[in-house]
Write a protein that holds these residues in place. Structure first.
Motif, PDB file in Angstrom:
ATOM      1  N   PRO A 154      21.071 -34.374   7.454  1.00  0.00           N
ATOM      2  CA  PRO A 154      20.162 -33.530   7.780  1.00  0.00           C
ATOM      3  C   PRO A 154      20.408 -33.076   8.901  1.00  0.00           C
ATOM      4  N   HIS A 155      19.492 -31.080   9.674  1.00  0.00           N
ATOM      5  CA  HIS A 155      19.283 -31.719  10.387  1.00  0.00           C
ATOM      6  C   HIS A 155      18.656 -32.156  11.556  1.00  0.00           C
ATOM      7  N   HIS A 156      18.614 -31.983  12.927  1.00  0.00           N
ATOM      8  CA  HIS A 156      17.651 -33.109  13.973  1.00  0.00           C
ATOM      9  C   HIS A 156      17.086 -31.747  13.645  1.00  0.00           C
ATOM     10  N   ARG A 157      16.905 -30.432  13.407  1.00  0.00           N
ATOM     11  CA  ARG A 157      15.323 -29.661  13.535  1.00  0.00           C
ATOM     12  C   ARG A 157      15.003 -28.728  12.389  1.00  0.00           C
ATOM     13  N   THR A 158      15.885 -29.122  11.903  1.00  0.00           N
ATOM     14  CA  THR A 158      15.723 -27.843  10.788  1.00  0.00           C
ATOM     15  C   THR A 158      15.822 -29.184   9.765  1.00  0.00           C
ATOM     16  N   GLY A 159      15.752 -30.250   8.936  1.00  0.00           N
ATOM     17  CA  GLY A 159      16.044 -31.019   8.616  1.00  0.00           C
ATOM     18  C   GLY A 159      16.630 -30.925   7.671  1.00  0.00           C
ATOM     19  N   ARG A 160      15.695 -30.792   5.712  1.00  0.00           N
ATOM     20  CA  ARG A 160      17.203 -30.201   4.751  1.00  0.00           C
ATOM     21  C   ARG A 160      16.818 -29.234   4.036  1.00  0.00           C
ATOM     22  N   THR A 161      15.982 -28.232   5.126  1.00  0.00           N
ATOM     23  CA  THR A 161      15.836 -26.874   4.945  1.00  0.00           C
ATOM     24  C   THR A 161      17.280 -25.949   4.223  1.00  0.00           C
ATOM     25  N   TRP A 162      18.102 -26.532   5.367  1.00  0.00           N
ATOM     26  CA  TRP A 162      20.031 -26.106   5.026  1.00  0.00           C
ATOM     27  C   TRP A 162      20.573 -27.140   3.839  1.00  0.00           C
ATOM     28  N   ASN A 163      21.325 -26.399   3.080  1.00  0.00           N
ATOM     29  CA  ASN A 163      22.575 -27.186   2.667  1.00  0.00           C
ATOM     30  C   ASN A 163      23.537 -26.435   3.030  1.00  0.00           C
ATOM     31  N   VAL A 164      23.841 -25.247   3.826  1.00  0.00           N
ATOM     32  CA  VAL A 164      25.519 -24.252   3.965  1.00  0.00           C
ATOM     33  C   VAL A 164      24.850 -23.904   5.548  1.00  0.00           C
ATOM     34  N   TYR A 165      25.641 -24.318   6.435  1.00  0.00           N
ATOM     35  CA  TYR A 165      25.574 -23.992   8.009  1.00  0.00           C
ATOM     36  C   TYR A 165      26.839 -23.057   7.980  1.00  0.00           C
ATOM     37  N   PRO A 166      26.455 -22.571   9.286  1.00  0.00           N
ATOM     38  CA  PRO A 166      27.228 -21.026  10.042  1.00  0.00           C
ATOM     39  C   PRO A 166      28.061 -22.124  10.738  1.00  0.00           C
ATOM     40  N   MET A 167      29.501 -21.863  10.463  1.00  0.00           N
ATOM     41  CA  MET A 167      30.205 -22.192  11.745  1.00  0.00           C
ATOM     42  C   MET A 167      30.088 -21.141  13.196  1.00  0.00           C
ATOM     43  N   TYR A 168      30.440 -21.634  13.725  1.00  0.00           N
ATOM     44  CA  TYR A 168      30.729 -21.228  15.141  1.00  0.00           C
ATOM     45  C   TYR A 168      31.236 -19.934  15.948  1.00  0.00           C
ATOM     46  N   ASP A 169      31.807 -19.037  14.976  1.00  0.00           N
ATOM     47  CA  ASP A 169      32.102 -18.076  15.294  1.00  0.00           C
ATOM     48  C   ASP A 169      31.096 -17.657  15.156  1.00  0.00           C
ATOM     49  N   PHE A 170      30.759 -17.527  13.635  1.00  0.00           N
ATOM     50  CA  PHE A 170      29.585 -16.556  12.923  1.00  0.00           C
ATOM     51  C   PHE A 170      27.956 -17.369  13.585  1.00  0.00           C
ATOM     52  N   ALA A 171      27.727 -18.110  14.518  1.00  0.00           N
ATOM     53  CA  ALA A 171      26.570 -18.278  14.545  1.00  0.00           C
ATOM     54  C   ALA A 171      26.868 -17.580  16.273  1.00  0.00           C
ATOM     55  N   HIS A 172      27.613 -17.673  17.201  1.00  0.00           N
ATOM     56  CA  HIS A 172      27.166 -17.723  18.593  1.00  0.00           C
ATOM     57  C   HIS A 172      27.367 -16.564  18.789  1.00  0.00           C
TER      58      HIS A 172
END
Ligand code: ATP
Ligand code: MG
Length: 571
Positions: free
Chosen positions: A204-222
């Protein structure tokens, strides 16, 4: 607690290469003459002094050019991140004297980034790869050897779209598949060889909880986060230089997509050298290890190169900003001598710290001709660098504590302190002549004796009599007992990360902390508050540790008085 930057600090800088670039952009009217920066920490640890360098630049550029700087948490990896870090980062930036315009989180953009990823898939720019991370790495090739294409590279877009949606709905395990950008497996830039842009994470993410099961890599987010926010100048350290083409690539795709925000707007990344300091390590991962394995007493241990560590040790925000100013910004990595940082805090505290008396290794001095029970209040100058700060009283009595090293029974010729037959001045009090000492069975000196000359009180006509030495003292009946913590380098070698064949933990200095429990400080310090700065006369700069409570005083040595940096410079 926070402090503002003075116009003097602002004015004395000559333009660095980044300021020159910004001024050129402004002259050309780039981005409508707007300057917007951001400080983008990942909340996976406490900030260190290297981050202070980035903070001074990001916030400094915005302030100098009438722009804004936002704080953005690059929170794309829930496995390593925590709100504890989010909170400490905000506290440290404010303590350094900076204010952000807004707080953003990369996780604010998870929705947009996900939609943009679907757009990339639909337009043939991304695909779901069902290979393991190892297989993908193995196909990457080397800078001189082209990589091999994944067997999933040319699968239909509709299939990738379906799988990506199902990745996010939680249908697949971590590591089962990834989303990759479809760029160029033969590019000389390894980051262009179909980089992974999304992975499955079930923590679980500290802000979005279990909303997402996929997370962007640094290069795709920054870069995209920069773009969504309207950042004009994205400043980061040199290791990201090789990522810049990918940063630009995704911005190009964004501008082609429905996610484009405004015309004639473009964010640009510029790199500067990271700060490395001698005798320490500057990586959150390594610092976390020191904390977790209890090699230090937490992130704010005064031996740590963290901002909270320096704060606890007694460094001031101005000293850190001045230090960053002295080292400047370049395009070349190097290692800065920690003596320069110590020089910066010494300079600041010399101008501001109240002078007090403290005896770290006490021995009794008895003034045998001074009336028993008499107490005289002497006037101690608060700061000879600024006499306007006045004086404070200090009690003088027949029995005093002095430093053990200020007496020698048999002294060499150039010893100007107490030795039988010799005169010294007791600071802001009288001249005394040493008459002898008492020793215990082990031969240790337990008491030193002297006689004072009543005509030599500081300020009296006789007080100008020439004596070569002045020593400090505190009254045994008035002084307060205190604990004093002396710090030394955390590592035994200048550059712990250079010692490739040794684990950095083996290079820790076993004597980096020395605790003295039987010290005496003048009574004036009864009212000291945590983090207050003092100069212990003739000893060094100290501050009151926040562990002090219920009348128990604990002081940290910030730095000694000896300035090794000025010495080196003048050699
Ligand atoms: P570390 O390598 O210590 O874990 P990091 O680069 O992962 O640090 P981030 O939270 O990603 O830490 O960094 C936030 C910003 O601070 C980035 O822009 C980064 O370039 C900058 N930064 C990090 N370390 C240094 C340093 N030693 N000197 C100057 N800037 C730094
Ligand atoms: Mg990082």
């Amino acid at each position: 607690m926070a402090e503002q930057i003075t116009p003097q600090e602002e004015g004395k800088k000559s333009l660095n290469f980044i300021e020159q670039m910004v001024e050129k952009d402004l002259a050309e009217g780039r981005n409508g003459g707007r300057v917007q920066t951001r400080f983008p920490p990942e909340p996976n640890g406490y900030l260190h002094i290297g981050h202070a360098k980035a903070i001074c630049l990001d916030f400094g550029i915005a302030r100098k050019y009438g722009g804004t700087c936002n704080l953005r948490f690059d929170d794309t990896n829930p496995i390593k991140e925590d709100v504890e870090y989010v909170d400490s980062i905000q506290e440290d930036i404010q303590w350094l004297g900076f204010r952000w315009e807004n707080i953003y989180y990369a996780s604010d953009y998870f929705g947009q980034l996900f939609e943009f990823a679907l757009w990339l898939i639909d337009h043939g720019h991304a695909y779901v790869d069902e290979q393991t991370a190892e297989a993908i790495a193995e196909q990457k090739g080397s800078p001189t050897v082209a990589g091999r294409e994944s067997p999933f590279r040319n699968r239909p877009a509709a299939e990738s779209r379906d799988l990506f949606l199902r990745m996010n709905s939680g249908e697949f395990d971590e590591g089962a598949m990834t989303l990759r950008a479809k760029i160029d497996m033969a590019s000389p830039n390894m980051h262009f060889r179909d980089p992974i842009i999304y992975r499955i994470i079930k923590t679980p993410h500290h802000r979005t909880g279990r909303t997402w099961n996929v997370y962007p890599m640094y290069d795709f987010a920054h870069g995209q986060s920069d773009y969504f926010e309207g950042v004009t100048h994205s400043l980061c350290t040199l290791e990201f230089e090789v990522h810049r083409p990918l940063y630009d690539y995704f911005i190009d795709r964004l501008i082609e997509s429905p996610f484009k925000t405004e015309d004639n707007y473009r964010t640009r990344q510029t790199e500067f050298n990271r700060l490395n300091l001698t005798y320490t390590v500057m990586s959150k991962r390594k610092l976390l290890q020191l904390v977790k394995e209890h090699r230090v007493n937490g992130w704010d241990d005064p031996r740590m190169p963290t901002i909270c560590g320096y704060r606890r040790r007694g460094f001031t925000p101005a000293s850190i900003r001045n230090f960053v100013d002295m080292i400047g910004y370049t395009k070349y990595d190097g290692v800065i001598d920690v003596a320069l940082l110590e020089h910066a805090v010494r300079e600041d505290l010399n101008a501001t710290a109240r002078r007090v008396a403290a005896v770290l290794h006490p021995v009794k001095l008895i003034i045998t001709n001074y009336p028993e029970g008499q107490v005289e209040m002497m006037e101690s100058v608060n700061n000879p660098e600024n006499l306007a700060e006045g004086t404070h009283p200090i009690a003088f009595t027949r029995e005093l504590y002095i430093e053990r090293e200020d007496f020698m029974e048999e002294a060499p010729k150039n010893y100007y302190r107490l030795t039988p037959g010799q005169e010294v001045r007791l600071r802001c009090a009288y001249i005394v002549r040493c008459t002898g000492c008492k020793k215990n069975e082990a031969g240790e000196v337990t008491e030193v004796y002297a006689e004072y000359d009543p005509q030599t009180k500081t300020g009296m006509p006789e007080s100008n009599r020439r004596v070569k030495g002045t020593i400090h003292w505190v009254s045994t009946s008035h002084a307060l007992q205190a604990e004093v913590r002396l710090y030394d380098r955390l590592f035994t070698v200048e550059n712990p990360m250079e010692e490739k064949d040794r684990d950095f933990l083996e290079l820790l200095n076993p004597n980096s902390l020395e605790v003295l429990t039987d010290c005496y400080v003048e009574e004036d310090l009864a009212t000291a508050r945590p983090y207050d700065h003092f100069q212990f006369q003739r000893v060094g700069y100290f501050n009151l540790d926040p562990d002090s409570r219920d009348g128990r005083l604990i002081f940290n040595r910030t730095v000694s008085l000896r300035d090794t940096w000025s010495k080196k410079k003048n050699r």
